[in-house]
Design a protein around this motif. Structure first.
Motif, short mmCIF file in Angstrom:
data_model
loop_
_atom_site.label_atom_id
_atom_site.label_comp_id
_atom_site.label_asym_id
_atom_site.label_seq_id
_atom_site.Cartn_x
_atom_site.Cartn_y
_atom_site.Cartn_z
N PRO A 112 -42.76 13.59 18.15
CA PRO A 112 -43.62 14.03 19.09
C PRO A 112 -45.14 13.49 17.82
N ALA A 113 -45.46 12.36 18.18
CA ALA A 113 -46.88 11.55 17.38
C ALA A 113 -48.13 12.90 16.65
N SER A 114 -48.60 12.74 16.19
CA SER A 114 -49.63 13.34 15.51
C SER A 114 -51.53 12.90 16.46
N ALA A 115 -51.96 13.79 16.13
CA ALA A 115 -53.08 12.93 16.84
C ALA A 115 -54.15 11.81 16.13
N ARG A 116 -54.27 12.30 14.49
CA ARG A 116 -53.93 10.83 13.61
C ARG A 116 -53.64 9.76 13.95
N LEU A 117 -52.77 10.25 14.54
CA LEU A 117 -51.59 8.82 14.97
C LEU A 117 -52.53 8.16 16.12
N ILE A 118 -52.12 8.54 17.09
CA ILE A 118 -52.28 8.67 18.04
C ILE A 118 -54.04 7.62 18.20
N GLU A 119 -55.15 8.87 17.18
CA GLU A 119 -56.14 8.02 17.55
C GLU A 119 -56.04 6.94 16.35
N ARG A 120 -55.66 6.51 15.33
CA ARG A 120 -55.83 5.02 14.33
C ARG A 120 -55.12 4.18 15.17
N LEU A 121 -53.85 3.86 15.68
CA LEU A 121 -53.33 3.22 16.83
C LEU A 121 -54.58 2.65 17.82
N GLU A 122 -54.90 3.50 18.47
CA GLU A 122 -56.19 3.00 19.51
C GLU A 122 -57.43 2.34 19.13
N GLU A 123 -57.47 2.85 17.43
CA GLU A 123 -58.72 1.87 17.07
C GLU A 123 -58.24 0.58 16.47
N LEU A 124 -56.40 1.28 16.26
CA LEU A 124 -56.49 -1.06 15.42
C LEU A 124 -56.52 -1.58 17.09
N LEU A 125 -56.22 -1.16 17.91
CA LEU A 125 -55.54 -2.02 19.25
C LEU A 125 -57.08 -2.35 19.47
N ASP A 126 -58.10 -1.39 19.42
CA ASP A 126 -59.69 -1.57 19.74
C ASP A 126 -59.59 -2.81 19.41
N CYS A 146 -51.14 -4.89 10.66
CA CYS A 146 -51.63 -2.72 10.76
C CYS A 146 -50.42 -2.09 11.61
N PHE A 147 -51.00 -1.86 12.64
CA PHE A 147 -50.91 -1.57 13.84
C PHE A 147 -49.05 -1.22 13.26
N HIS A 148 -48.42 -1.36 13.43
CA HIS A 148 -46.90 -1.82 13.95
C HIS A 148 -46.97 -0.86 11.66
N ALA A 149 -47.40 -1.31 10.93
CA ALA A 149 -47.30 -0.29 9.52
C ALA A 149 -47.96 1.19 9.55
N GLU A 150 -48.74 1.40 10.37
CA GLU A 150 -49.49 2.59 10.69
C GLU A 150 -48.44 3.22 11.48
N ILE A 151 -47.05 3.33 11.82
CA ILE A 151 -46.12 3.71 12.92
C ILE A 151 -45.56 4.40 11.63
N VAL A 152 -44.60 3.00 10.58
CA VAL A 152 -44.31 3.37 9.83
C VAL A 152 -44.30 4.39 8.69
N GLU A 195 -48.52 -1.05 25.90
CA GLU A 195 -47.56 -0.04 26.63
C GLU A 195 -46.99 0.50 25.61
N LEU A 196 -46.76 0.39 23.99
CA LEU A 196 -45.74 0.94 23.18
C LEU A 196 -46.47 2.51 22.49
N LEU A 197 -48.13 2.33 22.85
CA LEU A 197 -49.32 3.47 22.60
C LEU A 197 -48.54 3.66 23.74
N ASP A 198 -48.80 3.74 24.53
CA ASP A 198 -48.99 4.71 25.87
C ASP A 198 -46.65 5.73 26.01
N ALA A 199 -46.17 4.54 25.31
CA ALA A 199 -45.19 5.40 25.26
C ALA A 199 -44.74 6.95 24.49
#
Length: 228
Positions: A112-126, A146-152, A195-199
Motif C-alpha cells: 500500500p502506497a503512502s499519501a506522499r507517493l499518491i500526491e507526487r504521482l498525481e502531480e507528475l500525471l498533471d 519521473c513518474f516511473h522513477a518515483e514508484i521505484v 490506470e496504474l495510479l488508480d491501482a
C-alpha cells in the motif's frame, strides 16, 4: 550639539555567478541535444562545429567527447569527428527487460502506497498532461520517466533506485523516439499512467503490476518498430 551624520548604507555587492568549466558546458550541450534527438543517430559531429556552437576552444570539446563515448552515446573517429550512435535493438531489449524486473518488484513493494507517493504521482500525471498540451515531446518523455522513477524510489531499495537512475538517459532517448514516431502514444501513455495510479491508490498490488507489464510491453513493441 548636532548629532553625527548617519553612515551611508552599505549596498550589497552581488556575487558573480561562476560559469561551469568549458568541458562541462560542451558535455551538457551535446548530451541534451542527443537525448532530445536534435542530434539524430548517425549524425557526424566535428570538434570545430561544437567549439563554435558552445563558444570554447577545441580542447574542452575533446574532453567532453571522450566522456560521452564512455557513456555509449557517441563513437569517436580520429580526424573525422564523433558519430552519434543510434538506439540499437539490443539496447532496447536490455532496457525494457531491466525496467520490467525493477519496476514490477518496486510497485509491489510500494503498495500500500503512502499519501506522499499518491500526491507526487498525481502531480507528475498533471504535469505530463500539461506538457502534452504544450507539445513539448522531450518534457513529456522526461515527466514520463519521473513518474516511473518515483514508484521505484518509494519501494525503499536504494540499490535498485540507483540502478534505475542509470537507465535514465537511455529511457529519455527512447521515449522521445517513440513519441515522435507515434504521437498518438502520448494520450495512451497518460491513460495507462492514470490506470496504474488508480491501482496503486486502491492498494491493488496485482492490478498495478499487471498495468505496468502491459504498459512497458507496449512501449517495447513501439520502440522496436522505430528502430527498424
Amino acid at each position: 550639539m548636532p548629532s553625527a551624520a548617519a553612515a551611508p548604507a552599505q549596498v550589497p555587492v552581488p556575487t558573480p555567478v561562476k560559469r561551469p568549466p568549458a568541458a562541462d558546458r560542451v558535455y551538457s550541450h551535446i548530451k541534451e541535444a542527443v537525448l532530445d534527438r536534435r542530434y539524430e543517430g548517425g549524425t557526424l559531429l566535428t570538434e570545430g562545429e561544437l567549439a563554435e556552437a558552445v563558444g570554447v576552444s577545441r580542447t574542452p570539446v575533446r574532453e567532453a567527447l571522450l566522456k560521452l563515448e564512455v557513456e555509449g552515446l557517441i563513437k569517436l573517429y580520429p580526424k573525422k569527428g564523433a558519430l552519434v550512435l543510434a538506439v540499437s535493438a539490443q539496447e532496447i531489449a536490455d532496457v525494457v527487460e531491466t525496467r520490467l524486473l525493477v519496476e514490477e518488484f518496486a510497485v509491489r513493494k510500494a503498495v500500500p502506497a503512502s499519501a506522499r507517493l499518491i500526491e507526487r504521482l498525481e502531480e507528475l500525471l498533471d504535469e505530463q498532461r500539461q506538457r502534452a498540451v504544450d507539445g513539448d515531446l522531450a518534457a513529456v518523455a522526461a515527466t514520463d520517466r519521473c513518474f516511473h522513477a518515483e514508484i521505484v524510489r518509494h519501494a525503499g531499495n536504494q540499490i535498485l533506485s540507483r540502478l534505475y537512475d542509470q537507465l535514465r538517459d537511455r529511457q529519455l532517448r527512447m521515449g522521445v523516439a517513440v513519441l515522435e514516431a507515434h504521437p498518438d502514444r502520448i494520450a495512451k501513455n497518460i491513460t495507462e499512467h492514470a490506470e496504474l495510479l488508480d491501482a496503486i491508490r486502491t492498494g491493488d498490488a496485482d492490478g498495478a503490476a499487471a498495468c505496468l507489464r502491459r504498459h512497458i510491453s507496449r512501449v517495447k513493441v513501439l520502440v522496436r518498430g522505430e528502430a527498424r
